[in-house]
Design a protein around this motif. Structure first.
Motif, short mmCIF file in Angstrom:
data_model
loop_
_atom_site.label_atom_id
_atom_site.label_comp_id
_atom_site.label_asym_id
_atom_site.label_seq_id
_atom_site.Cartn_x
_atom_site.Cartn_y
_atom_site.Cartn_z
N ALA A 7 58.21 -34.80 19.13
CA ALA A 7 59.56 -35.37 19.24
C ALA A 7 59.97 -36.12 17.98
O ALA A 7 61.16 -36.33 17.74
CB ALA A 7 59.62 -36.31 20.45
N LYS A 8 59.02 -36.54 17.16
CA LYS A 8 59.32 -37.30 15.94
C LYS A 8 59.20 -36.45 14.67
O LYS A 8 59.35 -36.97 13.56
CB LYS A 8 58.34 -38.49 15.81
CG LYS A 8 58.40 -39.48 16.94
CD LYS A 8 59.47 -40.48 16.67
CE LYS A 8 59.42 -41.61 17.69
NZ LYS A 8 60.47 -42.57 17.46
N LEU A 9 58.92 -35.15 14.82
CA LEU A 9 58.65 -34.31 13.66
C LEU A 9 59.83 -34.25 12.70
O LEU A 9 59.66 -34.36 11.48
CB LEU A 9 58.23 -32.91 14.08
CG LEU A 9 57.83 -31.96 12.94
CD1 LEU A 9 56.62 -32.52 12.18
CD2 LEU A 9 57.56 -30.58 13.48
N GLY A 10 61.05 -34.10 13.20
CA GLY A 10 62.23 -34.04 12.33
C GLY A 10 62.39 -35.30 11.51
O GLY A 10 62.61 -35.25 10.28
N LEU A 102 50.71 -32.55 1.27
CA LEU A 102 50.64 -33.02 2.66
C LEU A 102 51.04 -31.89 3.58
O LEU A 102 52.05 -31.22 3.35
CB LEU A 102 51.60 -34.21 2.87
CG LEU A 102 51.79 -34.70 4.30
CD1 LEU A 102 50.49 -35.29 4.85
CD2 LEU A 102 52.92 -35.71 4.38
N THR A 103 50.25 -31.68 4.63
CA THR A 103 50.60 -30.72 5.66
C THR A 103 50.83 -31.48 6.96
O THR A 103 49.92 -32.14 7.47
CB THR A 103 49.47 -29.69 5.86
OG1 THR A 103 49.22 -29.04 4.62
CG2 THR A 103 49.86 -28.65 6.90
N MET A 104 52.05 -31.42 7.48
CA MET A 104 52.40 -32.11 8.72
C MET A 104 52.32 -31.12 9.88
O MET A 104 52.83 -30.00 9.78
CB MET A 104 53.80 -32.70 8.60
CG MET A 104 53.94 -33.66 7.44
SD MET A 104 55.63 -34.21 7.16
CE MET A 104 55.85 -35.28 8.58
N ILE A 105 51.67 -31.55 10.96
CA ILE A 105 51.44 -30.68 12.11
C ILE A 105 51.86 -31.43 13.37
O ILE A 105 51.39 -32.54 13.61
CB ILE A 105 49.96 -30.27 12.20
CG1 ILE A 105 49.50 -29.62 10.89
CG2 ILE A 105 49.71 -29.36 13.39
CD1 ILE A 105 48.01 -29.51 10.74
N PRO A 106 52.73 -30.83 14.20
CA PRO A 106 53.16 -31.53 15.42
C PRO A 106 52.10 -31.45 16.51
O PRO A 106 51.31 -30.51 16.57
CB PRO A 106 54.42 -30.76 15.83
CG PRO A 106 54.21 -29.38 15.30
CD PRO A 106 53.43 -29.55 14.03
N TYR A 107 52.11 -32.47 17.37
CA TYR A 107 51.23 -32.45 18.55
C TYR A 107 52.03 -32.84 19.78
O TYR A 107 53.06 -33.53 19.69
CB TYR A 107 50.01 -33.34 18.36
CG TYR A 107 50.27 -34.83 18.28
CD1 TYR A 107 50.36 -35.61 19.44
CD2 TYR A 107 50.38 -35.48 17.06
CE1 TYR A 107 50.58 -36.98 19.37
CE2 TYR A 107 50.59 -36.84 16.97
CZ TYR A 107 50.68 -37.59 18.14
OH TYR A 107 50.90 -38.95 18.07
N ASP A 108 51.54 -32.38 20.94
CA ASP A 108 52.23 -32.66 22.20
C ASP A 108 51.59 -33.79 22.98
O ASP A 108 52.27 -34.45 23.76
CB ASP A 108 52.26 -31.38 23.06
CG ASP A 108 53.11 -30.30 22.40
OD1 ASP A 108 54.27 -30.58 22.05
OD2 ASP A 108 52.60 -29.18 22.22
N SER A 109 50.30 -34.01 22.82
CA SER A 109 49.63 -35.11 23.51
C SER A 109 48.63 -35.75 22.55
O SER A 109 48.18 -35.12 21.59
CB SER A 109 48.90 -34.61 24.76
OG SER A 109 47.76 -33.86 24.40
#
Length: 196
Positions: A7-10, A102-109
Motif C-alpha cells: 500500500a505504501k509502494l507508490g 536499490l531494489t524495492m520489493i512490495p510485501y503483503d504481510s
C-alpha cells in the motif's frame, strides 16, 4: 533490497526516486562537497553496470541506470539507481551488488517481508523501520543477519561486526573481535584426581 508494504509502494518509490536524483556524485580529489565518489576499481564498476543492465530487463527502472552520471566520461562513477521488482527472485534482488543500487520489493504481510529478508544466501546487515520500537525489536529478532539497525541506528564499533551464511563467519570489533587475536591454552589433567 528494500521491502515496502504494498500500500505504501507508490509513496516509497517517489521518495527513493527523488533521493537518488538528489545525490551529488563528485570526484573527492577535486570536490570537497559531501558527495558520493567512485567505486573502488574497474572490475567492480563493470560488475555493477552488468547488474544494472540485467535489472533493466527484470524490473522497473525508477531512477539512474547504466553509464556514468552526467558530467563524467571516465572513472568508476555510477549513477545512483533505483528499481522496483515485483518479486524477490530477480538477479538484482538475489545478488550483493556493492554499488549505489536499490531494489524495492512490495510485501503483503509482515511474515512475507521477514521470509523474503531471510530468503538469501547472504546475511551481513539488515535494517528495520517502525514507529513502534518494541515491534521493530520483534522483527529484528526474526531476521537472519549478523547486524540489524533499527530506525537508522548507526554502526557501533563496540558491537560485533560480521555476517551469517555466505556473508562470513567470525566477528570483528568489540569483545568478539578481540578474541580472534588471543591465544587460548587448554591443559588436560592439570587438576585431575588420580584414578583409584
Amino acid at each position: 533490497r528494500m521491502f515496502v508494504p504494498r500500500a505504501k509502494l507508490g509513496e516509497a518509490t517517489a521518495v527513493a526516486k527523488a533521493t537518488a536524483e538528489s545525490v551529488v556524485v563528485a570526484d573527492p580529489a577535486g570536490d570537497k562537497r559531501f558527495a558520493m565518489g567512485p567505486l573502488a576499481n574497474g572490475r567492480q564498476f563493470e560488475k555493477v553496470q552488468s547488474l544494472i543492465e540485467i535489472g533493466m530487463k527484470e524490473a522497473t527502472l525508477v531512477a539512474g541506470g547504466m553509464g556514468r552520471p552526467e558530467g563524467f566520461n571516465k572513472g568508476y562513477f555510477v549513477r545512483p539507481t533505483v528499481f522496483v521488482s515485483d518479486t524477490n527472485d530477480t538477479t538484482i534482488a538475489r545478488e550483493e551488488i556493492f554499488g549505489p543500487v536499490l531494489t524495492m520489493i512490495p510485501y503483503d504481510s509482515e511474515a512475507d517481508a521477514v521470509a523474503m529478508a531471510n530468503d538469501t544466501v547472504y546475511g551481513l546487515s539488515g535494517y528495520v523501520q517502525s514507529e513502534n520500537l518494541d515491534h521493530a525489536r520483534s522483527v529484528a529478532k526474526q531476521i537472519r543477519a549478523g547486524m540489524i539497525h533499527i530506525n537508522g541506528a548507526s554502526t557501533d564499533t563496540v558491537a560485533p561486526f560480521g555476517g551469517y551464511k555466505q556473508s562470513g563467519n567470525g566477528r570483528e570489533w568489540g569483545d568478539f573481535g578481540l578474541e580472534e587475536f588471543l591465544e587460548v591454552k587448554a591443559v588436560m589433567g592439570y587438576g585431575a584426581v588420580a584414578a583409584e
